[in-house]
Design an enzyme around this catalytic site. Structure first.
Site, PDB file in Angstrom:
ATOM      1  N   TYR A 101     -13.787 -38.874 -24.040  1.00 13.11           N
ATOM      2  CA  TYR A 101     -14.595 -40.049 -23.730  1.00 13.11           C
ATOM      3  C   TYR A 101     -15.448 -40.483 -24.917  1.00 13.11           C
ATOM      4  O   TYR A 101     -15.923 -41.609 -24.961  1.00 13.11           O
ATOM      5  CB  TYR A 101     -15.504 -39.789 -22.529  1.00 13.11           C
ATOM      6  CG  TYR A 101     -14.778 -39.643 -21.212  1.00 13.11           C
ATOM      7  CD1 TYR A 101     -13.397 -39.809 -21.112  1.00 13.11           C
ATOM      8  CD2 TYR A 101     -15.469 -39.318 -20.058  1.00 13.11           C
ATOM      9  CE1 TYR A 101     -12.742 -39.668 -19.908  1.00 13.11           C
ATOM     10  CE2 TYR A 101     -14.814 -39.173 -18.832  1.00 13.11           C
ATOM     11  CZ  TYR A 101     -13.458 -39.348 -18.775  1.00 13.11           C
ATOM     12  OH  TYR A 101     -12.807 -39.211 -17.579  1.00 13.11           O
ATOM     13  N   LYS A 117      -6.082 -27.008 -20.945  1.00 13.11           N
ATOM     14  CA  LYS A 117      -4.626 -27.078 -21.061  1.00 13.11           C
ATOM     15  C   LYS A 117      -4.216 -26.408 -22.365  1.00 13.11           C
ATOM     16  O   LYS A 117      -3.666 -27.035 -23.289  1.00 13.11           O
ATOM     17  CB  LYS A 117      -4.141 -28.527 -21.000  1.00 13.11           C
ATOM     18  CG  LYS A 117      -4.154 -29.127 -19.613  1.00 13.11           C
ATOM     19  CD  LYS A 117      -3.062 -28.549 -18.705  1.00 13.11           C
ATOM     20  CE  LYS A 117      -1.686 -29.045 -19.105  1.00 13.11           C
ATOM     21  NZ  LYS A 117      -0.615 -28.502 -18.203  1.00 13.11           N
ATOM     22  N   ASP A 123      -3.920 -28.527 -14.418  1.00 11.48           N
ATOM     23  CA  ASP A 123      -3.030 -28.961 -13.343  1.00 11.48           C
ATOM     24  C   ASP A 123      -2.937 -27.907 -12.247  1.00 11.48           C
ATOM     25  O   ASP A 123      -2.944 -28.227 -11.058  1.00 11.48           O
ATOM     26  CB  ASP A 123      -1.639 -29.327 -13.886  1.00 11.48           C
ATOM     27  CG  ASP A 123      -1.054 -28.280 -14.825  1.00 11.48           C
ATOM     28  OD1 ASP A 123      -1.776 -27.335 -15.207  1.00 11.48           O
ATOM     29  OD2 ASP A 123       0.129 -28.421 -15.189  1.00 11.48           O
ATOM     30  N   ASP A 153     -14.150 -34.608 -14.791  1.00  8.68           N
ATOM     31  CA  ASP A 153     -14.204 -35.877 -14.075  1.00  8.68           C
ATOM     32  C   ASP A 153     -13.170 -35.885 -12.948  1.00  8.68           C
ATOM     33  O   ASP A 153     -13.469 -36.211 -11.793  1.00  8.68           O
ATOM     34  CB  ASP A 153     -13.935 -37.012 -15.071  1.00  8.68           C
ATOM     35  CG  ASP A 153     -14.305 -38.383 -14.522  1.00  8.68           C
ATOM     36  OD1 ASP A 153     -14.717 -38.468 -13.351  1.00  8.68           O
ATOM     37  OD2 ASP A 153     -14.185 -39.367 -15.276  1.00  8.68           O
ATOM     38  N   ASP A 165     -13.931 -35.005  -8.618  1.00 12.58           N
ATOM     39  CA  ASP A 165     -13.608 -35.997  -7.595  1.00 12.58           C
ATOM     40  C   ASP A 165     -12.634 -35.417  -6.573  1.00 12.58           C
ATOM     41  O   ASP A 165     -12.754 -35.670  -5.365  1.00 12.58           O
ATOM     42  CB  ASP A 165     -13.004 -37.257  -8.230  1.00 12.58           C
ATOM     43  CG  ASP A 165     -14.072 -38.231  -8.713  1.00 12.58           C
ATOM     44  OD1 ASP A 165     -15.247 -37.832  -8.763  1.00 12.58           O
ATOM     45  OD2 ASP A 165     -13.728 -39.376  -9.025  1.00 12.58           O
TER      46      ASP A 165
END
Length: 370
Positions: A143, A194, A227, A251, A255
């Protein structure tokens, strides 16, 4: 009654002002019943600031934020401002606050309250008793990384790009927060990245491992690919205690975790900076729901996420544990009594709007303080 804690309130857009109104009522209640007062100021951010000042957040508002002991944030954005382009997005307000105040650790609890077990889309035996904390790094990563942009290619195509970038210090400081929180919970941290396909992920894993070996040998550390973590949050969320991860993955995963509890409208968050030599620590608190422009102005928004964010503020910034606990208990009691906003409705419950939910919280606070 003294007013020595500076609180900046930034309601923002959409349902932000509506749910923040219920917090102001609780602040007034604290003054009446608990003899607690704050030096409260407020201002525009996001779309409302664009409409008022021509920018998502002004320098003057930033100075107020720097002078405050804590910031309570609502929500920003909406289709009204989409046409203004990338450089004048309402969301730039929260990004600037995070960056200039160096609010690097975003704490997002996911707790399934007993009265809301049936509100989750997962089976009750999967989510009952869930209490996990996601610690998201919030001032680095993709970001904020450079270079970023959109460029023209020689063959006439365009290329959009962002950079995932972390330094040793950025990783260590957010992971320290995760380890310290875990010490007061169940002493388990799961670091998520990852590392199998990203150099930055491999570097994150190595850095977290070395930090744990040096400073937190008493805390269990495991690693998980992002994942797989998403899958495990749905499959068996109670396996987690504290999850610590990067800006992007935090993020997404927070959620996802919010829906384990039944609604985005229920969950608070805190974003913390470093403790300064003076002892002050910049901190911003906000519900993780968005501005929900489709229901803005209808009086149906769930104010509990905003109220619980205020409770986190009292606990982490003002060390008012008893008052924070009163607000949290009042929220649970109202839910036990069967009152629900539309997002958490269940068979046999009474559907109420924002104002009635807020009024019910005040009545429960009166009972608890009697």
């Amino acid at each position: 009654m003294t007013a020595n804690k500076k609180l900046l309130i930034l309601p923002g857009d959409g349902i932000g002002p509506e749910v923040m109104r219920e917090v102001r009522r609780v602040i007034d209640w604290l003054g009446r019943r608990r003899m607690v007062s704050f030096d409260v100021s407020d201002d525009h951010v996001g779309g409302s600031a664009i409409d008022t000042y021509g920018t998502p957040i002004t320098d003057a508002t930033m100075e107020k934020a720097k002078a405050a002991d804590a910031i309570l944030f609502g929500s920003v954005g909406g289709p009204k401002w989409d046409r203004l382009g990338f450089d004048l997005r309402p969301e730039l307000a929260i990004l600037r606050l995070r960056k200039e105040l160096d609010l690097f650790a975003n704490l997002r609890p996911a707790i399934v309250l007993d009265p809301l077990v049936e509100a989750s889309t997962l089976k009750a035996d999967v989510v009952r008793g869930l209490d996990l904390m996601i610690v998201r790094e919030s001032t680095g990563g993709v970001y904020f990384g450079e270079p970023r942009g959109v460029e023209a290619l020689p063959d006439g195509q365009k290329r959009g790009f962002d950079t995932e970038s972390y330094t040793t210090g950025e990783i260590e400081r957010v992971c320290r927060v995760g380890f310290e929180l875990a010490r007061n919970r169940h002493s388990r941290v799961c670091s998520v990245e990852k590392a199998n396909v990203m150099q930055s992920g491999m570097f994150w894993r190595q850095t977290v491992t070395e930090l744990r070996e040096r400073e937190f040998a008493d805390v269990e550390l495991t690693h998980m690919y992002a994942d797989n973590c998403a899958m495990q949050l749905v499959r068996n969320p109670r396996q987690f205690d504290v999850i610590v991860t990067s800006n992007l993955f935090g993020d997404l995963l927070s959620d996802l975790a919010s829906m384990l509890t039944g609604s985005l409208g229920m969950l608070p968050s805190a974003t913390l900076g470093a403790v300064q030599p003076s002892g002050k620590r910049y901190a911003l608190y906000e519900p993780i729901h968005g501005s929900a422009p489709d229901i803005a102005g209808k009086g149906v928004a769930n104010p509990l996420g905003q109220l619980l964010s205020f409770a986190m503020l009292l606990r982490y910034s003002f060390r008012m544990e008893e008052d924070a606990g009163l607000i949290e208990k009042a929220c649970v009691n109202v839910l036990k009594n069967g009152l629900r906003t539309a997002d958490i409705m269940a068979p046999g419950s009474a559907r109420v709007g924002t104002g009635v939910m807020g009024e019910s919280i005040l009545r429960e606070l009166d009972k608890l303080a009697a």
